[in-house]
Enzyme design. Structure first.
Site, mmCIF file in Angstrom:
data_model
loop_
_atom_site.group_PDB
_atom_site.id
_atom_site.type_symbol
_atom_site.label_atom_id
_atom_site.label_comp_id
_atom_site.label_asym_id
_atom_site.label_seq_id
_atom_site.Cartn_x
_atom_site.Cartn_y
_atom_site.Cartn_z
ATOM 1 C CG ASP A 16 38.683 39.685 36.720
ATOM 2 O OD1 ASP A 16 38.143 38.646 37.130
ATOM 3 O OD2 ASP A 16 38.342 40.249 35.676
ATOM 4 C CG HIS A 17 36.147 36.770 41.709
ATOM 5 N ND1 HIS A 17 35.265 37.715 41.237
ATOM 6 C CD2 HIS A 17 35.496 35.580 41.594
ATOM 7 C CE1 HIS A 17 34.154 37.121 40.870
ATOM 8 N NE2 HIS A 17 34.250 35.826 41.082
ATOM 9 C CG HIS A 42 34.457 38.368 36.021
ATOM 10 N ND1 HIS A 42 35.477 38.862 36.803
ATOM 11 C CD2 HIS A 42 33.321 38.602 36.730
ATOM 12 C CE1 HIS A 42 34.965 39.353 37.920
ATOM 13 N NE2 HIS A 42 33.668 39.220 37.902
HETATM 14 C C1 BG6 Z 1 31.019 39.347 40.402
HETATM 15 C C2 BG6 Z 1 29.743 40.019 39.982
HETATM 16 O O1 BG6 Z 1 32.122 40.042 39.922
HETATM 17 O O2 BG6 Z 1 31.033 38.021 39.902
HETATM 18 C C3 BG6 Z 1 28.543 39.232 40.451
HETATM 19 O O3 BG6 Z 1 29.684 41.332 40.526
HETATM 20 C C4 BG6 Z 1 28.626 37.804 39.997
HETATM 21 O O4 BG6 Z 1 27.326 39.818 39.972
HETATM 22 C C5 BG6 Z 1 29.984 37.207 40.358
HETATM 23 O O5 BG6 Z 1 27.601 37.085 40.632
HETATM 24 C C6 BG6 Z 1 30.140 35.849 39.743
HETATM 25 O O6 BG6 Z 1 31.284 35.257 40.265
HETATM 26 P P1 BG6 Z 1 31.420 33.680 40.356
HETATM 27 O O7 BG6 Z 1 32.787 33.463 40.908
HETATM 28 O O8 BG6 Z 1 30.330 33.196 41.237
HETATM 29 O O9 BG6 Z 1 31.236 33.172 38.973
#
Ligand code: BG6
Length: 489
Positions: free
Chosen positions: A169-170, A232
């Site tokens: 989960d980045h 997230h």
């Molecule tokens: C991803 C989603 O997990 O997270 C995307 O699939 C989204 O749709 C992205 O744009 C958002 O990540 P961040 O790091 O730009 O907030």
């Protein structure tokens, strides 16, 4: 081994992140990366692809050629056993060449429908049998709902045990998300106040200015709830709400997070409308540019019922949080790209500075996740000469973050953790299971009832009106996310 090595994620995130780790000396010279994908590429084509990706995202540097010399390529058919035999032979050769002691990480950066087949074949064709560690890194989405996630989990568990699985989960790799624990548990100031006696509500916003871009096909089946909330947003809720773990070890942290998921007030089809609202963007203007509505995007049904925005109220039924709403909102094509957490404190028991025309501002703790990284504490002070009125003042700490989407930095941290065998910032199956079961009720209900109002917010706005009403009925309002001029709030 990176499966899906010719794809976008590898190019934009993984290669630059590996390179950063290499440049910082976090990866020793004893490493090799095998790019695995369908295309018929040579080692050299792959090496120049990797080099291009680094030059594009980081720029020129002295040792790029040395770094890319460690990259190899294997053209691969995921369902063909022979491909795995070739991959095993190449891995064994590289193992010897670089003295890797059988340590292997399999990174699946591709469509989830192949995860089961790949993990099964990795085992049956002997790639997981080594003298060292073997770890599996899996990109989201981990399933589409609870049953599909369970099925996927069963499949991969045939070949890898839970402690070998690193579910990405980045958001958990983001610097300020990791700092939630530090802010809470390393400061005597906050932890005593971190409960329903002193906090009135917590707001988590993750807004995006981009639309669905080229991902209409995926997004139509996903929507904002599965794309952002299940993972997230709920992960951030769990970090904010968990009890202090007895140690900062993987097992202890995860078990506290799991308890939060278990305490979340369950949704039922009859209460979804009370707690969650959905939105879909119409055409509009984002930061001065005219943009199309969701239903006009490529690969999107012109009558789509898919939500591109979600706002919700999550209640955590435990001693610490009873009565404190956690409001979450996330959406595409909003006013600003920003992720922020606002912790709003209750009013003081007796306001000596009460002024009928100027109500006192509540104390806020704002955690800026992106694009700027930092913390702001909103206090009240008194202007000299003014005896009766207070004025809001801010204490701010800002750590200039890299202003970008999915900054490689998050992947860099997560890759490094995985190499060290630290799974704390990856999601355990129990968290995935509980978060799916929480959102499944909402998505099932939404799929069974077409939203008659869609599209219901213009691109470039902060979402539908109903999101404001959600807080209004509890006597709260959303704090703005872009800029934070409290005097104007
Ligand atoms: C991803 C989603 O997990 O997270 C995307 O699939 C989204 O749709 C992205 O744009 C958002 O990540 P961040 O790091 O730009 O907030």
């Amino acid at each position: 081994m990176i499966f899906g090595a010719t794809g976008d994620l590898a190019k934009r995130k993984l290669f630059p992140s590996l390179y950063q780790l290499y440049r910082k000396g976090e990866i020793s010279k004893n490493f090799a990366v095998i790019g695995v994908a369908r295309r018929d590429w040579s080692h050299d084509t792959f090496k120049s692809h990797v080099k291009d990706s680094i030059l594009t995202s980081i720029g020129k540097d002295e040792n790029i050629d040395e770094f890319v010399s460690h990259f190899y390529y294997q053209s691969h058919d995921v369902s063909d056993s022979n491909s795995y035999v070739e991959l095993r032979n190449l891995s064994n050769d590289l193992d010897e060449k670089y003295d890797l002691q059988g340590n292997r990480i399999f990174y699946l950066a591709m469509a989830p429908e192949f995860f089961g087949t790949i993990t099964e074949k990795l085992k049956t064709e002997g790639l997981t049998e080594t003298g060292g560690y073997t770890r599996l890194v899996i990109e989201k989405p981990f399933g589409h709902d609870l049953p599909s996630a369970e099925k996927l989990n069963e499949q991969i568990r045939q070949s890898f045990s839970e402690d070998q699985i690193y579910r990405i989960d980045h958001y958990l790799g983001k610097n300020m998300v990791q700092n939630i624990e530090a802010i809470r548990f390393a400061n005597a100031l906050f932890e005593p106040l971190w409960n329903n006696r002193y906090i009135s509500n917590i707001q988590i916003t993750s807004s995006e200015t981009l639309g669905v871009e080229e991902r209409g096909r995926y997004y139509e089946k996903s929507g904002a709830l599965r794309d952002m909330v299940q993972n997230h947003m709920l992960q951030m809720v769990s970090l904010l709400a968990m009890e202090p773990p007895i140690k900062l070890t993987t097992d202890e942290v995860r078990s506290e997070k799991v308890k939060v998921f278990r305490a979340m007030r369950e949704m039922t089809s009859s209460n979804v409308d009370e707690f969650f609202i959905r939105g879909q963007y119409d055409n509009g203007e984002v930061q001065g540019t005219k943009v199309a509505g969701y239903r006009e995007e490529p690969n999107v049904d012109p009558n789509s019922n898919t939500e591109t925005y979600v706002a919700g109220k999550v209640l955590i039924d435990n001693f610490r949080w009873a009565g404190v709403p956690f409001y979450i909102r996330t959406g595409k094509r909003m006013t600003a790209k920003a992720t922020k957490i606002v912790v709003e404190f209750k009013e003081i028991p007796m306001n000596l500075y009460y002024h009928p025309e100027k109500p006192q501002h509540p104390n806020l703790l704002v955690i800026h996740i992106q694009p700027d990284e930092g913390v702001t504490l909103h206090l009240n002070a008194k202007k000299s000469g003014d005896k009766l009125k207070t004025t809001p003042v801010n204490l701010s700490y800002s750590n200039k973050g890299i202003n970008g989407i999915n900054t490689p930095e998050a992947y860099e941290k997560l890759l490094f953790d995985c190499m060290r065998g630290d799974a704390t910032n990856f999601t355990h199956w129990d968290e995935v299971k509980l978060s799916w079961s929480f959102v499944d009720t909402i998505s099932t209900y939404w799929e069974s009832t077409t939203s008659k109002e869609f599209p219901n917010y213009p691109a470039g706005s902060m979402g539908p009106k109903a999101a404001d009403e959600l807080l209004d009925q509890d006597g709260f309002k959303w704090w703005p996310v872009d800029g934070f001029d409290v005097d104007n709030c």
